[in-house]
Write an enzyme that holds these catalytic residues in place. Structure first.
Site, PDB file in Angstrom:
ATOM      1  N   HIS A 130       0.809  -1.204   0.000  1.00 10.09           N
ATOM      2  CA  HIS A 130       0.000   0.000   0.000  1.00 10.09           C
ATOM      3  C   HIS A 130       0.845   1.258   0.000  1.00 10.09           C
ATOM      4  CE1 HIS A 130      -3.599   2.155  -0.289  1.00 10.09           C
ATOM      5  NE2 HIS A 130      -3.130   3.006   0.586  1.00 10.09           N
ATOM      6  N   TYR A 185       1.936   5.549  -2.067  1.00 13.13           N
ATOM      7  CA  TYR A 185       2.244   6.895  -1.587  1.00 13.13           C
ATOM      8  C   TYR A 185       3.631   7.336  -2.000  1.00 13.13           C
ATOM      9  CZ  TYR A 185      -2.167   6.582   0.606  1.00 13.13           C
ATOM     10  OH  TYR A 185      -3.513   6.453   0.784  1.00 13.13           O
ATOM     11  N   HIS A 190      -9.249   0.982 -10.170  1.00 14.32           N
ATOM     12  CA  HIS A 190      -8.905   1.950  -9.118  1.00 14.32           C
ATOM     13  C   HIS A 190      -7.449   2.371  -9.190  1.00 14.32           C
ATOM     14  CE1 HIS A 190      -8.428   3.838  -5.230  1.00 14.32           C
ATOM     15  NE2 HIS A 190      -7.462   2.986  -4.967  1.00 14.32           N
ATOM     16  N   PHE A 191      -6.541   1.386  -9.220  1.00 19.49           N
ATOM     17  CA  PHE A 191      -5.149   1.830  -9.128  1.00 19.49           C
ATOM     18  C   PHE A 191      -4.629   2.373 -10.455  1.00 19.49           C
ATOM     19  CE2 PHE A 191      -4.261  -2.844  -9.488  1.00 19.49           C
ATOM     20  CZ  PHE A 191      -3.441  -2.833 -10.605  1.00 19.49           C
ATOM     21  N   HIS A 192      -5.268   1.996 -11.567  1.00 16.23           N
ATOM     22  CA  HIS A 192      -4.872   2.656 -12.807  1.00 16.23           C
ATOM     23  C   HIS A 192      -5.324   4.115 -12.805  1.00 16.23           C
ATOM     24  CE1 HIS A 192      -3.800  -1.325 -14.341  1.00 16.23           C
ATOM     25  NE2 HIS A 192      -3.135  -0.707 -15.286  1.00 16.23           N
ATOM     26  N   ARG A 219      -9.933 -10.615 -12.009  1.00 17.84           N
ATOM     27  CA  ARG A 219      -8.751  -9.991 -12.602  1.00 17.84           C
ATOM     28  C   ARG A 219      -7.868 -11.006 -13.292  1.00 17.84           C
ATOM     29  NH1 ARG A 219      -5.785  -7.004  -7.795  1.00 17.84           N
ATOM     30  NH2 ARG A 219      -4.284  -6.512  -9.406  1.00 17.84           N
ATOM     31  N   ARG A 220      -7.024 -10.490 -14.195  1.00 20.11           N
ATOM     32  CA  ARG A 220      -5.836 -11.196 -14.661  1.00 20.11           C
ATOM     33  C   ARG A 220      -6.120 -12.568 -15.241  1.00 20.11           C
ATOM     34  NH1 ARG A 220      -2.482  -9.868  -9.197  1.00 20.11           N
ATOM     35  NH2 ARG A 220      -1.435  -8.021  -9.901  1.00 20.11           N
TER      36      ARG A 220
END
Lengths: 188, 541, 264
Positions: B215, B219, B366-368, B429-430
């Site tokens: 995580h 950041y 989300h993370f893209h 996913r994937r």
């Protein structure tokens, strides 16, 4: 905020606005935490309560995950426990039979690598980590045919790992349960 | 005046080269598993590509951008040449060698384990050793940032550390500690197994260590972006930074709460107790605080720019903002994507709501959106802003830059919004291919096609980005002058000791790590029989 | 001012930061370890200390509330992981060669069958060992094999596996068939839970215990797939092969068998 005293009135005003915003931000976060906690508790969607272990090497030899014990079992209190295994590249049983309007508890583990355990259109969604037992509880209100893909990369055949869930009327399920102790919807 | 221009350019170009290749791989993955393409024969090619895409995008690209940007900040903010330039080149070489070492086995299909490793699957040891080399190279950068800061502080007692450098060092410390989780997993669990020294591994413990990194690494990726928000954007659009201390508080808060919250990636895992999951959930909510503070400070700073340009009334300042300035576009797009991505993130971090989308395509979306969108678009802005100072030539393809930023923004929205939607439907996913002919997943086909189109737009945008930079190397020579950072409305003459160094914040970070991770790790270590047999990937035929 | 000590109770930054962090930790721990466990639907708690331990992730023994149902047929008892087989020694291979003499009638002099029995030359040792153990335990039944395995020791079976694994793989006795790889072999059928064959059987990746299929008799392969599909053969651990065979159509079984028979 800076602790300086030589700024003018503008700086003091700016600091006041800033403090208010910080307070508002903290308020937003508190509301979100409480909201999430409340909805979760209210709708009984919580991470599993206990940590339990199981040896992936011997699942098929002894214990609750032997082949003949997999599938849906009716408990004395009327609830249903579903035991399942994830392995490269299938779930066993590959079709899980579930009654409507009954508390259902899934207990599952992996026989080799990490797998995902997800029933589409529901909140049943957990990881199968070899060495540990995953648990999830849910309840289905209407009959349905659902898919249950593995959602974690588990090797080159991952894309072929799709199980199925069949939710049937409680009465039909009970009829079946009269003469079988472990139920699945696997065609034989 | 930047002294180590070649060093910084080397970092950026290697970063963008890896980014370009991984971008094309990403779109290839989207395409071949969509309804637009027949199933590929050997699914392993897909997983190979996902591993390469993830490794390049998660480990190599942002690390090199942070390093290069960090060296630039050090020289520009401290107004002196970098101390330890030779060490910096060593770090760069380690990252480059590590990248090649990791990518070769991946491209040969010997390490298709994805960048998240997933033991007990174990691939070629060279893959993991390569990743370790990348991390070690970046740790040299961390050390250099620290050395440069403290040398400067000794020579400038009583003067506040420039905000850009404060934030830069906060980012480097965050990374140093963040990387420790995956480093422990690699060095003590995975690499011994990959070398054949051990035949079993505790997969649950490995997941806990990886969550430590997984995580907070986001950041770390975010740090250059936030530094650009605070120290580049207000200057570039003709405004002032609203508040210097608030910026420092935000970076300090990131340092404290970014890392000890990773268990929210394990809400659905069986090996961590529910009590720790809740604690991590609460601290994850807390990490929204520095982001909200940033949103306020940056919006206020932008408002100052609008008003200085003659904007009046409640919202009149929005119209007078320099919208033709690429930096203005970048910050606006970045904020929009951060807003949507952050809202999605609130679902992910919730102890209970997470179950509805955990590990579905929602997460990929989300993370893209956060990383590929809000963060990377600011990497573009950073490059555009720094380039003239690095090449000594003008970077004036403004039309092309605007087109590039617009296409990246639109492409990312078109890519990720349908992705979120199919995630809510439960799409896993994937997978190398999906049988959209099956009625159970047929409704997902259209959304997947939309995402492929979004990806194609991103590839075009990526090519434009490289074209702009290449043109920058051939443009007319200019004297860009000293590289400047934003000036605050009230530029602080003094700051409290707590906001001029990291002692307090690093201590809190370490203490919180012990509180939030100590027991789960020690407990799992003490379990006698949770190690499971290793499953080797790409084993002999 | 920048010289003021940070780690001092007189520093407001220090006291505030520590107090806020500790406060959040204490409140979230109280909620997470004391209150939430009592609301868990599937918790089995006996008091507060139990709730804390459970929330902390202390391992619980599995509940014993429902009896484990025993099967009506014998299933495989082999632990099929790479570590099951050690690297074979020359002595083991030599012993295997001697033990293999009676096998040559069906499995060929060099492990390459001319009947429709499986080729064993170059087969994965764990695959051979597992089948022998399963024949002995009755998990797999065959009129010819079962009686022959009855008297074998564990070491005999390991030696046989080592010997046959050591023999060079050769193209089978079957003519190579030209033509494209059948879809069921190359891509499987995801929604029927069929992964591509090669993701377990060696040419893409190898799942411990699986067999090398290339060059095997098409008759044998098709018969085994049909036996798995009906459950007549059930020595695959956790139903891993039955799950796949069940979903295959009869035509797909024949295509797969023909394809593998034609591979070198």
């Amino acid at each position: 905020m800076s602790g300086d005293t030589d700024h003018g009135a503008a700086a003091i005003a700016a600091a006041r606005v800033e403090r208010r915003w910080a307070g508002l931000s903290i308020g937003i976060i508190c509301v979100l935490v409480v909201l999430a906690a409340y909805t979760g508790i209210h709708q009984a969607v919580m991470p599993q309560a206990q940590v339990e272990t199981a040896d992936p090497r011997t699942l098929h030899i002894s214990g609750e995950f032997i082949e003949s014990n997999l599938g849906s079992a009716v408990e004395p209190d009327g609830s249903v426990t579903v035991r399942a295994i994830g392995q490269q590249y299938s779930f066993t049983p590959q079709c899980i039979l579930i009654p409507t309007d009954t508390p259902v508890r899934f207990r599952a583990t992996s026989a080799d690598v990490i797998h995902g355990f997800l029933i589409e259109h529901t909140n049943v969604n957990t990881m199968l980590v070899p060495g540990y037992i995953s648990a999830a509880t849910t309840r289905f209100s209407t009959p349905a045919d659902l898919v249950m893909p593995c959602h974690e990369f588990c090797g080159a055949g991952h894309e072929g790992m799709w199980g199925r869930i069949k939710v049937i009327e409680k009465s039909a399920f009970q009829k079946l349960a009269a003469d079988r102790r472990r139920m699945t919807c696997v065609a034989q | 005046m930047l002294h180590s221009r070649r060093l910084i350019l080397a970092h950026f170009w290697l970063a963008f080269a890896g980014f370009g290749i991984a971008l094309v791989l990403g779109e290839w993955q989207m395409f071949i598993r969509s309804p637009l393409h027949a199933w590929i024969g050997n699914p392993e090619w897909y997983y190979r590509s996902v591993t390469a895409h993830g490794t390049a995008m998660a480990y190599v690209f942002p690390t090199l951008v942070s390093m290069g940007f960090g060296y630039a900040i050090t020289e520009a903010a401290l107004k002196r040449p970098l101390i330890g330039a030779r060490w910096a080149w060593t770090g760069f070489a380690l990252v480059a060698v590590g990248t090649v070492t990791a990518v070769v086995p991946v491209s040969l299909g010997l390490a298709s384990v994805l960048y998240t490793f997933y033991p007990p699957m174990i691939g070629s040891p060279f893959y993991y050793i390569g990743v370790v080399l990348v991390v070690v190279g970046s740790w040299i950068w961390v050390a250099l940032m620290s050395v440069n800061l403290y040398t400067w502080k000794r020579a400038n007692r009583g003067t506040p550390v420039p905000l850009a450098m404060f934030a830069n060092v906060a980012g480097s410390y965050l990374w140093a500690w963040t990387a420790v989780g995956a480093a422990i997993e690699l060095l003590f669990q995975i690499i011994p197994a990959a070398l054949g020294l051990t035949t079993t591994i505790d997969a649950g413990l490995a997941r806990v260590f990886f969550s430590w990194t997984l995580h907070a690494i986001v950041y770390f990726w975010l740090m250059p972006t936030y530094i650009a928000y605070y120290t580049i954007i207000p200057r570039a659009i003709g405004g002032r930074l609203f508040s210097d201390p608030m910026a420092r508080i935000s970076f300090a808060l990131f340092l404290v709460v970014a890392m000890p919250i990773g268990v929210h990636h394990l809400f659905a895992d069986p090996e961590v107790g529910a009590g720790f999951k809740f604690m991590h959930s609460v601290f994850t909510a807390l990490v929204a605080l520095p982001t909200l503070l940033t949103v306020f400070t940056i919006c206020a700073s932008v408002e100052i720019a609008g008003r200085l340009r003659g904007g009046k009334g409640l919202l009149g300042w929005v119209a007078t903002l320099p919208w033709r300035n690429p930096m203005m576009l970048a910050i606006a797009f970045s904020f929009v994507m951060l807003g949507f991505g952050g809202a999605g993130g609130i679902i992910n971090m919730s102890y209970q709501l997470d179950a509805s989308i955990h590990n579905t395509q929602w997460i990929t979306g989300h993370f893209h959106l956060i990383f590929g969108g809000a963060i990377v678009i600011m990497y573009f802005a950073i490059a555009y802003d720094l380039w003239p100072h690095l090449t000594g030539r003008a970077l004036d393809s403004f039309r092309l830059m605007r087109l590039q930023l617009w296409s990246w923004f639109i492409g990312m929205i078109v890519l990720t919004f349908p992705w979120h939607y199919v995630g809510v439907l439960g799409m896993p996913r994937r997978m190398a291919f999906y049988d959209y002919a099956d009625p159970a997943i047929a409704p997902q086909a259209l959304s997947v096609i939309a995402s492929v189109i979004g990806g194609a737009i991103l590839v075009v945008s990526g090519a434009l980005f490289v074209a702009v930079l290449v043109r920058g190397h051939r443009a007319v020579r200019v004297e860009p002058g000293a590289y400047r950072f934003s000036v605050a409305v009230h530029q602080p003459q003094r700051v409290p000791a707590a906001l001029n160094g990291f002692g307090l914040w690093v201590s809190l970070m370490l203490a919180l790590t012990v509180i939030n991770y100590g027991f789960p790790i020690v407990h799992l270590l003490s379990l006698p029989n949770t190690s499971v047999p290793v499953v080797r990937i790409g084993a002999a035929k | 001012m920048t010289e003021e000590p940070i780690f001092s109770l007189r520093n407001r930054w220090f006291t505030t930061a520590v107090a806020v962090t500790a406060g959040i930790a204490v409140v979230s721990a109280t909620v997470g370890f004391l209150w939430l466990p009592t609301l868990q639907a599937d918790a089995r708690l006996a008091g507060m200390w139990d709730a804390i331990c459970s929330a902390a992730g202390i391992v619980r023994a599995a509940p014993n509330e429902s009896l484990v149902v025993q099967g009506t047929y014998q299933t495989s008892g082999v632990i099929a992981f790479p570590e099951t087989m050690e690297n074979a020694s020359a002595i083991s291979i030599g012993r295997g060669a001697t033990l293999a003499l009676p096998c040559t009638v069906c499995h060929g002099a060099r492990g390459l069958s001319e009947a429709d029995s499986p080729n064993l030359a170059g087969q994965y040792p764990l695959a051979i060992f597992k089948q022998l153990v399963d024949y002995k335990s009755g998990a797999r039944v065959n009129a010819i094999m079962s009686p022959r395995v009855a008297g074998m020791s564990d070491q005999d079976m390991r030696d046989l596996a080592a010997y046959y694994a050591y023999l060079p793989r050769l193209p089978g006795q079957h003519p190579a068939t030209a033509g494209a790889t059948p879809r069921i072999v190359e891509s499987g059928a995801p929604m029927r839970n069929i992964a591509p064959c090669a993701t377990c059987h060696g040419s893409v990746d190898y799942k411990a215990g699986s067999a090398w299929l290339e060059g095997q008799s098409p008759v044998y392969l098709a018969a085994q797939l049909r036996a798995f599909a009906t459950g007549a053969r059930h020595n695959d651990i956790n139903q891993q092969m039955r799950n796949i065979a069940r979903g295959m159509s009869s035509a797909e079984i024949d295509q797969a068998a023909q394809y593998y028979a034609g591979q070198p």
